[in-house]
Motif scaffolding. Sequence first.
Motif, mmCIF file in Angstrom:
data_model
loop_
_atom_site.group_PDB
_atom_site.id
_atom_site.type_symbol
_atom_site.label_atom_id
_atom_site.label_comp_id
_atom_site.label_asym_id
_atom_site.label_seq_id
_atom_site.Cartn_x
_atom_site.Cartn_y
_atom_site.Cartn_z
ATOM 1 N N VAL A 192 40.062 37.685 22.197
ATOM 2 C CA VAL A 192 40.603 38.870 22.865
ATOM 3 C C VAL A 192 40.688 38.519 24.341
ATOM 4 N N SER A 193 41.840 38.739 24.933
ATOM 5 C CA SER A 193 42.043 38.393 26.348
ATOM 6 C C SER A 193 42.646 39.562 27.107
ATOM 7 N N LEU A 194 42.474 39.528 28.396
ATOM 8 C CA LEU A 194 43.280 40.359 29.283
ATOM 9 C C LEU A 194 44.315 39.442 29.902
ATOM 10 N N ARG A 206 48.554 44.374 33.771
ATOM 11 C CA ARG A 206 47.560 43.703 32.935
ATOM 12 C C ARG A 206 47.493 44.414 31.591
ATOM 13 N N MET A 207 47.254 43.656 30.548
ATOM 14 C CA MET A 207 47.127 44.264 29.224
ATOM 15 C C MET A 207 46.135 43.494 28.371
ATOM 16 N N MET A 208 45.559 44.190 27.406
ATOM 17 C CA MET A 208 44.725 43.492 26.435
ATOM 18 C C MET A 208 45.631 42.898 25.375
ATOM 19 N N SER A 209 45.285 41.703 24.900
ATOM 20 C CA SER A 209 46.015 41.106 23.796
ATOM 21 C C SER A 209 45.182 39.964 23.217
ATOM 22 N N TYR A 249 46.260 51.022 23.155
ATOM 23 C CA TYR A 249 46.727 49.753 23.713
ATOM 24 C C TYR A 249 45.626 48.688 23.745
ATOM 25 N N GLU A 250 44.446 49.045 23.263
ATOM 26 C CA GLU A 250 43.379 48.041 23.102
ATOM 27 C C GLU A 250 43.015 47.858 21.630
ATOM 28 N N TYR A 260 43.935 45.043 19.013
ATOM 29 C CA TYR A 260 43.424 43.677 19.185
ATOM 30 C C TYR A 260 41.977 43.547 18.725
ATOM 31 N N PRO A 262 38.985 44.535 19.816
ATOM 32 C CA PRO A 262 37.811 44.185 20.612
ATOM 33 C C PRO A 262 36.596 44.868 20.006
ATOM 34 N N SER A 302 32.695 43.711 23.850
ATOM 35 C CA SER A 302 33.778 42.834 24.298
ATOM 36 C C SER A 302 34.282 43.196 25.692
ATOM 37 N N LEU A 330 34.395 40.527 28.695
ATOM 38 C CA LEU A 330 35.578 40.184 29.498
ATOM 39 C C LEU A 330 35.238 40.203 30.985
ATOM 40 N N SER A 361 40.909 47.164 30.188
ATOM 41 C CA SER A 361 42.205 46.580 30.548
ATOM 42 C C SER A 361 42.835 47.288 31.744
ATOM 43 N N LEU A 408 37.880 43.377 37.632
ATOM 44 C CA LEU A 408 36.801 43.290 36.637
ATOM 45 C C LEU A 408 35.445 43.003 37.249
#
Lengths: 125, 389
Positions: free
Chosen positions: A79-81, A89-92, B136-137, B140, B142, B147, B151, B251, B256
Amino acid sequence: MNDISAPMGVQEAFDQALKQGRFLVQQCDGCHRHVYFPRELCPHCGHGSLQAVEPCGRGTVHAVTTVRRKPADGGDFNVSLIDLEEGVRMMSRVEGVTPDQVVIGMKVTARVADGIVLFDAVEAQ
Amino acid sequence: MDKSMRGKAAIVGAATFGCGEAPGFTDMELLARAARMAVEDAGLTMADIDGLCTASASATMWAMPVIEYLGIRPTYVDGTMIGGSSFIAHLLPAMRALEAGQCSAVLVCYGSAQRSAKFGRREIVASRRFLDPQPYEMPYQPMLPPSAYALAASRHMYEFGTTREQLAHVAVAARAWAAKNPEAFVRDPLSVDDVLSARMISDPLSVRDCCLVTDGGGAYVLVSAERARDMPNKPVYVLGNGTAIYNRQISCMPELTTTAAFTSGQQAYAMAGMGPDQVDVVQLYDAFTINTILFLEDLGFCKKGEGGPFVASGAIAPGGDLPVNTNGGGLSCVHPGMYGIFATIEAVRQLRGDCGERQLGGLETALVHGNGGTLSSQSTAILGLESTL
């Protein structure tokens, strides 16, 4: 392009686009900044008119984690930003490499698969 | 920031109940036991309580069943729910209500059987997908919350060279404090190697970088400073409180490595007319080891990026220069879903001198910091004894 002044909320409109294989972000008519995730107003300036635009698809891994999962459930995954060139920026998830190969700063490119946006590592130049 | 509210209210009663494992108890029962003990500790009865602040990780209208259960008729109610920082964010509005005469004794209370309940953490996480959607999270997958913190940790490591060993020192220090606290749920020795070699959850965080999942209830009572002077316990005055939120989802966090604790801390320090160098003991919400590092930086106890070396130096452990989470924190003492109230109670106990083997000497001030969501809401309070007024 892609006027989303349709009689539905932007989430549904963007979701429908994704289902058709199109990845869209927004751009504000007021301050011209890009916006993601899609909203009904600009979080930067409060303007109520935003256009749906296609991003160039290029991005950079900003933060990364490997989510640990039992092999029987599919194994570990990334899982990345991702920071898009448009400044959002988005999570994917970065696919095509093992999770431990995904590192911050890695150049990636977007694609749509099964109604979600995923990223692939860009081959070294 | 309104400096006129500085020291206008004080915590005069505090209690915990069922910390660790409390099978056979409901959220409400844990809350009620802690609430009754806190009111008794203040030298009051339930009939004296006319203000209520509470929140639940599952029930959205939680203040109503709490009022019904306790049999109180509050003229001031605050059900603000911004995650684990709620019970610190409840302070300043309650102080204003006391100052305005809207109420005279405010009970702040929480209870959760998250460890033992049939509808526990796993079920709450599953149901939140629908009740608190993050469309939108979520696709994926997490593992939230870990998580999100992972990040942030990855970014801190990238920007500042922070290491997993340094993160581990946060857990080791918390465990060393827990060893001195009979109420702490986990007290076995813990080494840096133990943390590093523990099962990975969401890299770079292992299971020992993550807080406990326990049961527990906590409560405290707030009254005006004027009234506090005539009450049985040494009053713990609220010198400052600030709350800030930049984002809900990781996100959407602007940076961060800088949390809204930067803003909440500035507000609390401004109200208190103090800086971090005047804080004697720190209780902060260590849901994950990275939290402690981020909050120590954002609250000014070390420079941005230097939190890793700071915690690895032993500064926050027993015997260090800056005692942090003297009860063992969420990592080793108690973490029933939301920890903020327990951080506050430990600060009160330290300032009152009630901490037994882990009691620190010469304390006048404490900083309490709560976090909620996924590095989302931040609330900071500065507490002090009468000498600081």
